[in-house]
Every structure is written in structure tokens, then in C-alpha cells.
Design an enzyme around this catalytic site. Structure first.
Site, PDB file in Angstrom:
ATOM      1  N   SER A  14       0.832  -1.215   0.000  1.00 58.08           N
ATOM      2  CA  SER A  14       0.000   0.000   0.000  1.00 58.08           C
ATOM      3  C   SER A  14       0.868   1.268   0.000  1.00 58.08           C
ATOM      4  CB  SER A  14      -0.993   0.007   1.170  1.00 58.08           C
ATOM      5  OG  SER A  14      -0.350   0.219   2.395  1.00 58.08           O
ATOM      6  N   LYS A  92      13.338  -8.602   3.841  1.00 58.61           N
ATOM      7  CA  LYS A  92      14.705  -9.148   3.754  1.00 58.61           C
ATOM      8  C   LYS A  92      15.706  -8.052   4.039  1.00 58.61           C
ATOM      9  CE  LYS A  92      13.687 -13.246   2.610  1.00 58.61           C
ATOM     10  NZ  LYS A  92      13.987 -14.303   3.544  1.00 58.61           N
ATOM     11  N   ILE A  94      18.811  -5.784   3.363  1.00 59.46           N
ATOM     12  CA  ILE A  94      19.458  -5.307   2.135  1.00 59.46           C
ATOM     13  C   ILE A  94      20.963  -5.469   2.290  1.00 59.46           C
ATOM     14  CG2 ILE A  94      19.885  -3.235   0.724  1.00 59.46           C
ATOM     15  CD1 ILE A  94      17.126  -4.268   0.385  1.00 59.46           C
ATOM     16  N   ASN A 108      13.773   3.455   3.834  1.00 59.71           N
ATOM     17  CA  ASN A 108      12.872   2.470   4.438  1.00 59.71           C
ATOM     18  C   ASN A 108      11.831   3.211   5.269  1.00 59.71           C
ATOM     19  OD1 ASN A 108      11.928  -0.138   5.252  1.00 59.71           O
ATOM     20  ND2 ASN A 108      12.947   0.168   7.238  1.00 59.71           N
ATOM     21  N   HIS A 110       9.458   2.544   8.714  1.00 56.44           N
ATOM     22  CA  HIS A 110       9.315   1.649   9.866  1.00 56.44           C
ATOM     23  C   HIS A 110       8.117   2.131  10.691  1.00 56.44           C
ATOM     24  CE1 HIS A 110      10.672  -1.181  12.897  1.00 56.44           C
ATOM     25  NE2 HIS A 110      10.382  -0.266  13.797  1.00 56.44           N
ATOM     26  N   ASP A 151      17.201  -0.692  10.817  1.00 53.33           N
ATOM     27  CA  ASP A 151      16.489   0.482  11.343  1.00 53.33           C
ATOM     28  C   ASP A 151      17.394   1.539  11.984  1.00 53.33           C
ATOM     29  OD1 ASP A 151      14.089  -0.797  10.612  1.00 53.33           O
ATOM     30  OD2 ASP A 151      14.045  -1.880  12.514  1.00 53.33           O
TER      31      ASP A 151
HETATM   32  C1  GRF Z   1       4.236  -0.810   6.854  1.00 53.92           C
HETATM   33  O1  GRF Z   1       3.639  -0.795   8.120  1.00 53.92           O
HETATM   34  C2  GRF Z   1       5.679  -0.380   6.955  1.00 53.92           C
HETATM   35  O2  GRF Z   1       5.925   0.529   7.996  1.00 53.92           O
HETATM   36  C3  GRF Z   1       6.390  -1.674   7.248  1.00 53.92           C
HETATM   37  O3  GRF Z   1       5.692  -2.642   6.507  1.00 53.92           O
HETATM   38  C4  GRF Z   1       4.343  -2.222   6.292  1.00 53.92           C
HETATM   39  C5  GRF Z   1       4.107  -2.264   4.818  1.00 53.92           C
HETATM   40  O4  GRF Z   1       2.771  -2.060   4.474  1.00 53.92           O
HETATM   41  N1  GRF Z   1       7.789  -1.568   6.911  1.00 53.92           N
HETATM   42  P1  GRF Z   1       2.363  -2.038   2.922  1.00 53.92           P
HETATM   43  O5  GRF Z   1       2.848  -3.329   2.296  1.00 53.92           O
HETATM   44  O6  GRF Z   1       3.026  -0.839   2.315  1.00 53.92           O
HETATM   45  O7  GRF Z   1       0.877  -1.943   2.922  1.00 53.92           O
END
Ligand code: GRF
Length: 196
Positions: A14, A92, A94, A108, A110, A151
Site C-alpha cells: 500500500s 529481507k 538489504i 525504508n 518503519h 532500522d
Molecule cells: C508498513 O507498516 C511499513 O511501515 C512496514 O511494513 C508495512 C508495509 O505495508 N515496513 P504495505 O505493504 O506498504 O501496505
């Protein structure tokens, strides 16, 4: 500037979709050029197909050896002239060879307020359970550059949500996700304008 973006995503995608939509609407100048997923059945691959973006399933099923897998990923990044990698729910780690090839241009997102609640086992619902169990009054999402530790790269921007006493980890996950799409688009826009 405008980026040629490669998305790496394992599940729904998403966040990836929100960024693609922002590129299509002109909110972003960048162009989505490649989708890589370690999960051939992911929503991310399905979305890429619907959007006509080249997508590749790359995992231990396609390349048993880590080195071969990373070399193949780098060959695709070269082929599609990628200058920004966007991790969007990619499960995974990187490899450093990819971060080096991209000169660190790997982002990324998080689902917590880093540097709290990050690290190897902090993904998906584990994060939100830990935040609720700790009795935090707020959480949010963080977009950061990726380095060789989970992270820990430079934080670029965060969103915040208030946690109500009645919130379950599932409710919190939805609240945080609802802020992620805008946050990720904002950060890419800032990068396009050279503001970070
Ligand atoms: C999100 O909550 C993001 O923070 C985490 O994985 C989830 C991905 O959601 N890293 P989507 O696949 O983008 O809907």
C-alpha cells in the site's frame, strides 16, 4: 530532481501504491521503474502488473546463493537506471553491496518512532505489541536512510499518532499505516527538492 524509483516489497504494497499514485498525479516528479519482491504472490507484484511496471520475483527459490541474488538485483538496478530504492514492507535485509551500489540512496519506512522499537525482530505486529505493552502514549512511523544495521540509518521524517488506552496492537497498526502513505510521499518530495 526526479528519481527512477525501484520498490522492494514483500506484502500488500500500500505504501508503494501511494507513491506510484503521487507520481501519476504529478505530486511527485519521480518515475516508478521497477518492483522487486521476494514473494511471488505479493500484492506488490499484483499492483506492479496492474500499473505496467516491470516486476521481478527474486528469492532463495530463484537464486539459492546470496551472492547470485544480490548480483542479479544490482544488474536490474543498473538496467533500469535506478537512482532511488524505496523499501516498502520488504522483509529481507538489504546487502551492503546494494547500499554501496546505490551510494546510500535507499529508503525504508518503519512503523514506530525510531530509534525506539527498531531492530531485527521489530517488524509487523511485533512492533505495535511492544509499543502497547510498554504503555506508550504515542507512536508513529519513521522514514530513514538504510545502512547495514536494521532500522539505524539517518532519520528523515516521522509521523505521530496518539495511543488511546483502549487501542489494541491491530488498531494501532491501522492508525500508523494511515499516516505512512503521506509521510513516504512527503519525504520523496523533499528529496526531489534537495531539502534533505
Ligand atoms: C508498513 O507498516 C511499513 O511501515 C512496514 O511494513 C508495512 C508495509 O505495508 N515496513 P504495505 O505493504 O506498504 O501496505
Amino acid at each position: 530532481m526526479s528519481f527512477n524509483i525501484a520498490f522492494f516489497a514483500s506484502h500488500n504494497g500500500s505504501n508503494m501504491q501511494a507513491i506510484i499514485d503521487a507520481c501519476k498525479s504529478g505530486r511527485l516528479k519521480s518515475i516508478p521503474v521497477l518492483v522487486i519482491s521476494n514473494n511471488s504472490k505479493s500484492g506488490a507484484i499484483e499492483r506492479a502488473v496492474n500499473e505496467g511496471i516491470p516486476s521481478f520475483h527474486i528469492s532463495s527459490a530463484t537464486h539459492q546463493n546470496d551472492e547470485d541474488r544480490n548480483e542479479y538485483i544490482i544488474s536490474l538496478l543498473k538496467h533500469y537506471n535506478v537512482n532511488l530504492v524505496v523499501l516498502a514492507g520488504y522483509m529481507k535485509k538489504i546487502d551492503n553491496s546494494i547500499i554501496d551500489f546505490m551510494n546510500g540512496m535507499v529508503l525504508n519506512i518503519h512503523p514506530a518512532l525510531l530509534p525506539k522499537y527498531g531492530g531485527e525482530n521489530m517488524y509487523g505486529m511485533n512492533v505495535h505489541k511492544a509499543v502497547i505493552e510498554a504503555g506508550e502514549s504515542e507512536s508513529g512511523a519513521t522514514v530513514h536512510f538504510v545502512n547495514s544495521n536494521y532500522d539505524e540509518g539517518k532519520i528523515l521524517k516521522q509521523s505521530r499518532v496518539i495511543i488511546e488506552k483502549s487501542d489494541t496492537p491491530e488498531i494501532l497498526a491501522n492508525k500508523v499505516l494511515a499516516t505512512e502513505h503521506q509521510l513516504y510521499v512527503d519525504v520523496i518530495s523533499l528529496l526531489e527538492h534537495g531539502s534533505v
